[in-house]
Enzyme design. Structure first.
Site, short mmCIF file in Angstrom:
data_model
loop_
_atom_site.label_atom_id
_atom_site.label_comp_id
_atom_site.label_asym_id
_atom_site.label_seq_id
_atom_site.Cartn_x
_atom_site.Cartn_y
_atom_site.Cartn_z
N ASP A 1 -3.10 28.88 17.26
CA ASP A 1 -2.79 29.11 18.69
C ASP A 1 -1.92 30.35 18.82
OD1 ASP A 1 -1.78 28.59 21.53
OD2 ASP A 1 -2.92 26.77 21.18
N TYR B 1 -15.31 33.47 34.25
CA TYR B 1 -15.28 32.18 33.55
C TYR B 1 -16.71 31.67 33.35
CZ TYR B 1 -13.47 27.63 32.05
OH TYR B 1 -13.17 26.49 31.32
#
Ligand code: NAP
Length: 248
Positions: free
Chosen positions: A37, A155
């Site tokens: 991450d 998106y």
């Protein structure tokens, strides 16, 4: 014996939300997991909580060289890579197409789409050598239909692309016993969704046949199935986890 006993997995975006849920379930089911991450503090804390079968590597999925580091550390620590879950993603700016700024478009495509290419490219040589592997790419209902409730061509484009890249790679690598599938969640209660709507799904709730948003574990259970050998004849396919939202 766990459903992932003996397997090594990389999960991106694992510091919070669905990625964290997948990491917890995978460790519970016997896998050794590399959590990655941008969020170093969150990722390190979760890896520590999960114990000896988890490690955290700081990672920007948009950078191919960052992927090389993740793969090298995974192989050095655990010997191989059996599973990649390309989970990291962002919603990005919400605006009609004519008002969507170019930088926002580029960022969404880099995080949601280009990363999936970089990730698959980085792990495939290891999987080919081992003659096995399962890649699970997290798309969205927005990778199946454009009317999911938020205006963002970026998106939608990135999540449709993930679905296509999944199929292309599945066709190329089936002969190496490597399976590639996409997962298409609906409305899942994670920080991303809550920031975009509210705790219960906002206006989207009325469109959900089961009448509620999901907990992350309800997606993790599908990802676990696809990652495990239980799905040995499943590849190149899209898997909706949307409570029937796209059934109309
Ligand atoms: P989330 O709660 O926002 O978690 C995403 C994680 O990815 C965060 O820890 C974030 O770190 C990390 N990340 C962002 N950009 C990154 C980068 N460049 N490199 C590495 N890590 C990065 O999101 P989520 O809701 O769990 O979503 C997980 C996936 O499911 C995403 O691909 C999303 O598009 C998809 N999805 C979600 C829903 C939903 O309802 N929640 C529905 C359909 C699909 P930072 O916090 O530091 O940015």
């Amino acid at each position: 014996m766990g459903r992932l006993s003996g397997k090594v997995a990389i999960i991106t975006g694992a510091a919070r939300g669905m990625g964290a849920s997948h990491a917890r379930l995978f460790v519970e089911q016997g896998a050794r997991v590399v959590l990655t991450d941008l969020n170093v503090a969150g990722g390190e804390a979760l890896a520590k909580e999960l114990g000896d079968n988890a490690m955290f590597v700081a990672h920007d999925v948009t950078k191919p060289e960052s992927w090389e580091t993740v793969v090298a550390k995974a192989v050095a620590a655990y010997g191989t890579i059996d599973i990649l879950v390309n989970n990291a993603g962002i919603l990005g700016p919400m605006a009609p197409t004519a008002e969507l700024d170019n930088d926002g478009y580029d960022l969404v495509c880099a995080v949601n789409q280009h990363s999936v290419f970089y990730g698959m490219k980085a792990v495939l040589p290891v999987m080919v050598k081992a003659a096995r592997g399962s890649i699970v790419n997290i798309s969205s209902i927005a990778g199946m239909a454009a009317n999911y409730g938020f205006p963002s061509l970026a998106y939608v484009a990135s999540k449709f692309a993930v679905r296509g890249m999944t199929k292309a790679t599945a066709m190329e690598y089936g002969k190496h016993n490597i399976r590639v599938n996409s997962v298409h969640p609906g409305f899942i209660q994670t920080p991303m969704m809550v920031e975009a709507t509210d705790e219960v799904g906002g206006e989207a709730l009325a469109q959900i046949p089961l009448g509620r948003i999901a907990q992350p574990i309800e997606v993790s259970n599908v990802v676990l199935f696809l990652a495990s050998d239980e799905s040995s004849y499943v590849t190149g396919a899209e898997h909706l986890v949307d409570a029937g939202m796209l059934a109309h």
